[in-house]
Design a protein around this motif. Sequence first.
Motif, PDB file in Angstrom:
ATOM      1  N   LYS A  25       0.826  -1.216   0.000  1.00  0.00           N
ATOM      2  CA  LYS A  25       0.000   0.000   0.000  1.00  0.00           C
ATOM      3  C   LYS A  25       0.861   1.267   0.000  1.00  0.00           C
ATOM      4  CE  LYS A  25      -3.989  -1.941   2.329  1.00  0.00           C
ATOM      5  NZ  LYS A  25      -4.741  -1.948   3.574  1.00  0.00           N
ATOM      6  N   SER A  76      -2.281   4.459   5.621  1.00  0.00           N
ATOM      7  CA  SER A  76      -2.254   3.369   4.636  1.00  0.00           C
ATOM      8  C   SER A  76      -0.986   2.537   4.792  1.00  0.00           C
ATOM      9  CB  SER A  76      -2.237   3.916   3.212  1.00  0.00           C
ATOM     10  OG  SER A  76      -3.127   4.936   3.077  1.00  0.00           O
ATOM     11  N   THR A  92       4.066   6.809   2.302  1.00  0.00           N
ATOM     12  CA  THR A  92       2.619   6.645   2.443  1.00  0.00           C
ATOM     13  C   THR A  92       2.040   7.988   2.906  1.00  0.00           C
ATOM     14  OG1 THR A  92       0.885   5.362   3.505  1.00  0.00           O
ATOM     15  CG2 THR A  92       2.867   5.696   4.795  1.00  0.00           C
TER      16      THR A  92
END
Length: 639
Positions: free
Chosen positions: A220, A353, A269
């Motif tokens: 992610k 995330s 992220t």
Amino acid sequence: MNKGIELSKNKPYDVIVCGAGHAGCEAALAAGRMGGRVLLLTGNIDTVAQMSCNPAIGGQAKGHIVREIDALGGAMGVTADVSAIQFRLLNESKGPAVQSPRAQCDKKVYQYRMKHEIELDPNITLFQAMVTGLVYESGRVTGVETNLNLVFHGKTVVVTTGTFLQGLMHIGKNKNEGGRMGDFSAKTLSKSFLDAGIVLERLKTGTPPRILGSSIDFSKCSEQKGDERPVFFGFYDTRGDGDMFHVEHPGQSKLGWLPGTNQISCWITDTTEETSAVINGNIHLSPLYSGDITGIGPRYCPSIEDKFVRFKDKPTHRIFLEPEGRSTDEWYINGFSTSLPLEVQLAALKTISGLEHAIMLRPAYAVEYDFAPPTQIYASLESKMVENLFFAGQINGTTGYEEAAGQGLLAGINAVEKTRGNPPLVLGRHEAYLGVLVDDLVTKGTNEPYRMFTSRAEHRLLLNHASAELRLLHHIEARTLVSKDRLQRIKHKSHMVSYWTERLENEKAKGGFRGDHIRKSHISDFSAYPEEFHQLTSTVQMEVDYKIRYKGYLDRELRLMDRMRHMDKIKIPKDFDYKGLLKSMRKESLEKLDAIRPTTIGQANRISGVNPADISQLMIVLEVYHRESCASISLSSGQ
Ligand SMILES: Cc1cc2nc3c(=O)[nH]c(=O)nc-3n(C[C@H](O)[C@H](O)[C@H](O)COP(=O)(O)OP(=O)(O)OC[C@H]3O[C@@H](n4cnc5c(N)ncnc54)[C@H](O)[C@@H]3O)c2cc1C
């Protein structure tokens, strides 16, 4: 060998350094290289050169500082190179002046290597003891007291105690004494400074949580790889085998690995809207907003709660996931510094995330600590109140390993120079970021943690990172900061750069001069250079290319610099009676001049709040002062 514990008052150390953080290590090593007999005392020998926060060295302007430290013989550059697990040149798409190297380091390897370097230095005695107070005699420092009831005697003392003076850590309502998690708080040393009339104030900094890498969902996140052709901090083109540190030689590193090999990625992220909801919903629990923390924090490194409050329109904030080393699965959550309660930290972390299943190893926290406002020191870093006492690093109100290390190096050099009755090494703003750093601190002071930026340097075009050795050559030559062989190589490099720059500017080529052709060609196109040029080392080629391509800008900068330097040449005597001689001056300016006691008109001009009219008045009075003192000297000498 000049090592060993010595307690006799009759055999004082040349320099006693208090604290083996980034400032303390460079101070001790610089003093040792200068031939001084050094005692390096530190509260915990296992935390020598520990990176309290981010496992990285360099970055914008900080990378320039590391190269300057390396040019002046310091250890930070090579230590970062051999312990780095990822290299990146920042601002690569911009001009060379603002490009800056940065390296993600293996925290433990960095420490081991720096400690080993110190252990092997023939002039440094490293000893574990906490300094509890200073010993003064007639306005001078003469030694230090320790928690072991031992007093050590020194001709000079360099204090580099970082965030440890009355250190107090906050996680929500939870408070623990200490300069850093797991460490002690230096509780009695502050009193010693206050006793000597040194003013102390409070600052604050913070650090994010560390988590297990195996709990991160990297799918992610986006990968941030290191540069394929890393830019190192160390100047290896001027180092021979004998010039490497005691620990290794190029190509055979005993600690660490070959610089630039086997790099590890960082990951990127973002926080989410849920993160914002968790943080904003609990903001009242942050000691920053409940009034529990009074110290001012670093403006350019705000906590996550600060970011959500200050930048309300920004729904998400960028987070960098950085490995702390090769032999650990501990990851640093860059951008998520906080002092919120642990439950809130855990909840907020899991909204990011990729961190939904994050397993925390260490909590985030904020730390408040005493610092000594730096207008109380001279540009040599020596105290104005206590002779032979030097301050370097976070205690001067700065933040960052590089800023600390640079000050430590200068303080170590100047402490030794003081014992020899020599003038201190004071770098100009036009020749080094370290010059800008020290001048800003001693002239303007700071009421928030000071970090370096390229924008702080008015002559930044002259301060490109690759030219550090050339810019500082005259200082390196004046002292034994590097070996004779390395000095010769730096001189040769300097000669080659000057020779080729001049030659190419004046060499005729197809209806003009070669320099003009080079300026017209694309930045990556070296075809306008003669064949012979391509045989030179890449460092010489790049420096010549920079000087030729940016000639117009650099010439303008040099003209500006000359004007400023003229002001820096007009000296103001140390005992100049501002209040007596400048009675009609504006009160604010008078008070600032009297408190800061600038040593030159240039420095007086840089004090905020002192305006050009005040400077004109000061210059007129100074001229009369000099004329009268010359007259009285002539009269007293009967001339
Ligand atoms: C929680 C935290 C978060 C930080 N966050 C950031 C950040 O986001 N960005 C950034 O740029 N910088 C940050 N820093 C600051 C960075 O760590 C410092 O700027 C840098 O380490 C300062 O170096 P120094 O040598 O002055 O002090 P330190 O690295 O703190 O070293 C001080 C040394 O002195 C020793 N010592 C202290 N008192 C005594 C005593 N009385 N006797 C003997 N030894 C003593 C200690 O053991 C230690 O070894 C943070 C620091 C902390 C603690």
